[in-house]
Design an enzyme around this catalytic site. Structure first.
Site, mmCIF file in Angstrom:
data_model
loop_
_atom_site.group_PDB
_atom_site.id
_atom_site.type_symbol
_atom_site.label_atom_id
_atom_site.label_comp_id
_atom_site.label_asym_id
_atom_site.label_seq_id
_atom_site.Cartn_x
_atom_site.Cartn_y
_atom_site.Cartn_z
ATOM 1 N N ASN A 74 10.175 -12.257 34.477
ATOM 2 C CA ASN A 74 10.919 -11.256 35.241
ATOM 3 C C ASN A 74 11.554 -10.199 34.319
ATOM 4 O O ASN A 74 11.723 -9.047 34.706
ATOM 5 C CB ASN A 74 12.004 -11.933 36.080
ATOM 6 C CG ASN A 74 11.415 -12.875 37.128
ATOM 7 O OD1 ASN A 74 10.240 -12.762 37.488
ATOM 8 N ND2 ASN A 74 12.218 -13.804 37.622
ATOM 9 N N ASN A 174 4.344 -8.669 35.707
ATOM 10 C CA ASN A 174 4.680 -10.053 36.020
ATOM 11 C C ASN A 174 5.080 -10.193 37.481
ATOM 12 O O ASN A 174 5.913 -9.422 37.976
ATOM 13 C CB ASN A 174 5.870 -10.500 35.148
ATOM 14 C CG ASN A 174 6.348 -11.900 35.497
ATOM 15 O OD1 ASN A 174 5.644 -12.872 35.234
ATOM 16 N ND2 ASN A 174 7.524 -12.009 36.116
ATOM 17 N N GLU A 175 4.490 -11.154 38.168
ATOM 18 C CA GLU A 175 4.877 -11.531 39.543
ATOM 19 C C GLU A 175 5.238 -10.322 40.406
ATOM 20 O O GLU A 175 6.306 -10.273 41.025
ATOM 21 C CB GLU A 175 6.043 -12.528 39.514
ATOM 22 C CG GLU A 175 5.660 -13.846 38.877
ATOM 23 C CD GLU A 175 6.693 -14.968 39.065
ATOM 24 O OE1 GLU A 175 7.839 -14.694 39.484
ATOM 25 O OE2 GLU A 175 6.340 -16.123 38.786
ATOM 26 N N TYR A 246 5.675 -24.059 39.903
ATOM 27 C CA TYR A 246 6.714 -24.974 39.421
ATOM 28 C C TYR A 246 6.945 -26.015 40.502
ATOM 29 O O TYR A 246 6.980 -25.676 41.681
ATOM 30 C CB TYR A 246 8.031 -24.231 39.178
ATOM 31 C CG TYR A 246 7.949 -23.189 38.084
ATOM 32 C CD1 TYR A 246 8.044 -23.554 36.743
ATOM 33 C CD2 TYR A 246 7.791 -21.834 38.387
ATOM 34 C CE1 TYR A 246 7.980 -22.591 35.733
ATOM 35 C CE2 TYR A 246 7.721 -20.876 37.385
ATOM 36 C CZ TYR A 246 7.819 -21.257 36.063
ATOM 37 O OH TYR A 246 7.757 -20.316 35.064
ATOM 38 N N GLU A 294 2.119 -19.562 33.987
ATOM 39 C CA GLU A 294 3.436 -20.226 34.125
ATOM 40 C C GLU A 294 3.222 -21.508 34.904
ATOM 41 O O GLU A 294 2.780 -21.466 36.055
ATOM 42 C CB GLU A 294 4.446 -19.346 34.873
ATOM 43 C CG GLU A 294 4.955 -18.190 34.051
ATOM 44 C CD GLU A 294 6.097 -17.430 34.737
ATOM 45 O OE1 GLU A 294 6.900 -18.048 35.462
ATOM 46 O OE2 GLU A 294 6.155 -16.207 34.536
HETATM 47 O O1 AHR Z 1 9.771 -18.834 33.834
HETATM 48 C C1 AHR Z 1 10.899 -18.415 34.544
HETATM 49 C C2 AHR Z 1 10.595 -17.309 35.538
HETATM 50 O O2 AHR Z 1 9.787 -17.844 36.563
HETATM 51 C C3 AHR Z 1 9.807 -16.135 35.035
HETATM 52 O O3 AHR Z 1 10.604 -15.160 34.461
HETATM 53 C C4 AHR Z 1 9.168 -15.605 36.283
HETATM 54 O O4 AHR Z 1 7.949 -14.968 36.020
HETATM 55 C C5 AHR Z 1 9.032 -16.816 37.173
HETATM 56 O O5 AHR Z 1 9.502 -16.591 38.433
#
Ligand code: AHR
Length: 502
Positions: A74, A174-175, A246, A294
């Site tokens: 982020n 990113n994202e 995650y 990630e």
């Molecule tokens: O890895 C932590 C955060 O998770 C990263 O900054 C982002 O890309 C994701 O949401």
């Protein structure tokens, strides 16, 4: 009572793929204490002349990480790369809106390139497509990769870096699908800017490889449509599409938690299908591969992070303390990545130090290895070579979200050059051991050199500065290989590495 059994056939000619070493990549973001207090702490007793902690460097080397994504995350979506180059004393302090902190810019691109060399890793550089655009992106490629004789390459040289960094892999933002992202975009908006950035970045340096942003998780409402639209725009200009995931166990349901790698597996299969759908639509000969840049367990620190003061420098954000069950899921996730090594060419454990990380530090003090350090270290060191397509039969169970979850999660890796065969295996069973019986006929003459096991009576056991070795592997596993038949008792809830050699 007889032990549960699982069987496996290993044939060295049934191959998934050569494993791209970059599947053992990691991630360093300007976030929390990952950089400041993590890799960099000038006042620390182990700091080198540049302020990098040598104790951290040594531990990172144990992980044998070939590629590190940088500088976010982020963070990158609000980052001016120019703030982090040139004389340190004139670098600005900036508000980082992504993590509500103050960024001092003491470490920037050149320092990170130096550090990456020290740990024998390549840099996977990300450009800001949130607040910036194609101009900043192409200038950064020129600054990093062009030899000399142009404004930005000569600027780098004037900063003391005569040779170009030659960063090969670059992330296009990113994202960008996430509303929390600075400069969040629709798929069409992102597809356009990513294509135009890709074009000019490759015009500056045609040797680079590019990663387009996929969804920030499979749970996003726009998932799948996002990938299809973004690839529709970028297909001819990029090599990879990213995946992020995650997992957590907030319900404290271990059988369900350990099955979450099945979700990762479906996620990968879905993204492969989308890539190939766009390929078909375009009648293209080109294949887009996956960068799972990630992945990890992340949930322990969600509550404590809400209590942190904003606008401080390097607060202790995202400092998950990993327990034994987390290490087992990380093991299952590594095996899942390896099973898809024909399409997953890059993967980054997020992150590397202090922030949802395998390595922890105390400011001014010690370093220690979290539980998840071990499966990653084992896979990275022993999982090089060719992933084999094994035929596995395992008893199964049902959990809250998943059906037919195999108790055995496994992969075999053959390193022909070193004449090594390694089986990585997790026994998900919470109550009993599992006997793995393996037909490995073509490996007659091989012997078991080591059967490493990570097991613990307490699934919530964790390593801390005070007890750094509460969870660590032992090499007392009882695997045997005789006449091409491998038998290995896998203790309940265990991560196993069975290393065989001629
Ligand atoms: O890895 C932590 C955060 O998770 C990263 O900054 C982002 O890309 C994701 O949401």
């Amino acid at each position: 009572m007889d032990m549960k059994k699982a069987s496996m056939i290993i044939d060295k000619d049934y191959q998934i793929s050569k494993i791209d070493p970059r599947i053992y990549g990691s991630f360093v973001e300007h976030l929390g204490r990952c950089v400041y207090g993590g890799i960099y702490e000038p006042g620390h007793p182990s700091a080198d002349e540049q302020g990098f902690r040598k104790d951290v460097i040594d531990m990172v080397k144990e992980l044998n990480v070939p590629l590190i994504r940088y500088p976010g995350g982020n963070f990158v979506s609000g980052y001016n790369w120019e703030d982090g180059v040139g004389p340190v004393e004139s670098r600005p302090r900036r508000l980082d809106l992504a993590w509500r902190t103050v960024e001092t810019n003491e470490v920037g691109t050149n320092e990170f390139a130096d550090w990456a060399k020290r740990v024998n890793a390549e840099v996977n550089m990300a450009v800001n497509l949130g607040t910036r655009g194609i101009d900043a992106a192409r200038n950064l490629v020129e600054y990093c990769n062009h030899p000399s004789g142009s404004y930005y390459s000569d600027l780098r040289r004037s900063h003391g870096y005569k040779e170009p960094h030659k960063f090969k892999t670059w992330c296009l933002g990113n994202e960008m699908d996430g509303p929390w992202q600075i400069g969040h975009k629709t798929a069409a908006e992102y597809g356009r800017i990513a294509t135009e950035a890709a074009k000019v970045m490759k015009w500056v340096d045609p040797t680079i490889e590019l990663v387009a942003c996929g969804s920030s998780s499979r749970g996003m409402r726009t998932f799948a449509e996002w990938e299809a639209t973004v690839l529709d725009h970028t297909y001819d200009h990029v090599e990879y599409i990213s995946l992020h995931t995650y997992y957590g166990n907030p319900q404290n349901d271990i059988s369900n938690f350990l099955a979450k790698s099945l979700d990762m597996d479906s996620f990968i299969k879905s993204v492969i299908s989308i890539c190939d759908y766009v390929k078909a639509k375009k009648r293209s000969k080109k294949q887009i591969n996956l960068s799972f840049d990630e992945w990890n367990v992340w949930y322990h620190s969600h509550e404590s992070d809400k209590r942190l003061e904003p606008w401080t420098v390097a607060p202790p954000q995202l400092e998950d303390v990993y327990n034994f069950e987390d290490a087992l899921l990380v093991g299952c996730m590594l095996i899942t990545l390896l099973r898809h090594s024909d399409r997953v060419k890059i993967a980054c454990l997020a992150q590397l130090v202090n922030v949802i990380a395998p390595i922890m530090t105390n400011n001014g003090g010690e370093t220690w290895r979290q539980t998840i350090f071990y499966p990653f270290m084992h896979a990275s060191n022993y999982g090089r070579g060719t992933a084999l397509q094994t035929i596995v039969k395992s008893p199964v169970y049902d959990s809250k979200e998943f059906t037919d979850v195999p108790y055995l999660e496994s992969i075999a890796v053959h390193n022909e050059e070193n004449e090594e065969l390694t089986v990585f295996a997790v026994n998900r069973d919470t109550t009993e051991g599992l006997l793995l019986e393996c037909d490995a006929r073509q490996f007659e003459g091989y012997r078991v050199v080591e059967h490493l096991v990570l097991e613990n009576d307490d699934i919530k056991a964790a390593n801390t500065a005070e007890r750094p070795d509460a969870v660590k592997p032992h090499s007392g596993g009882e695997a045997k290989l005789q006449d091409g038949r491998l038998t290995a008792p896998l203790p309940k809830l265990s991560w196993n590495v069975i290393r065989m050699k001629k």
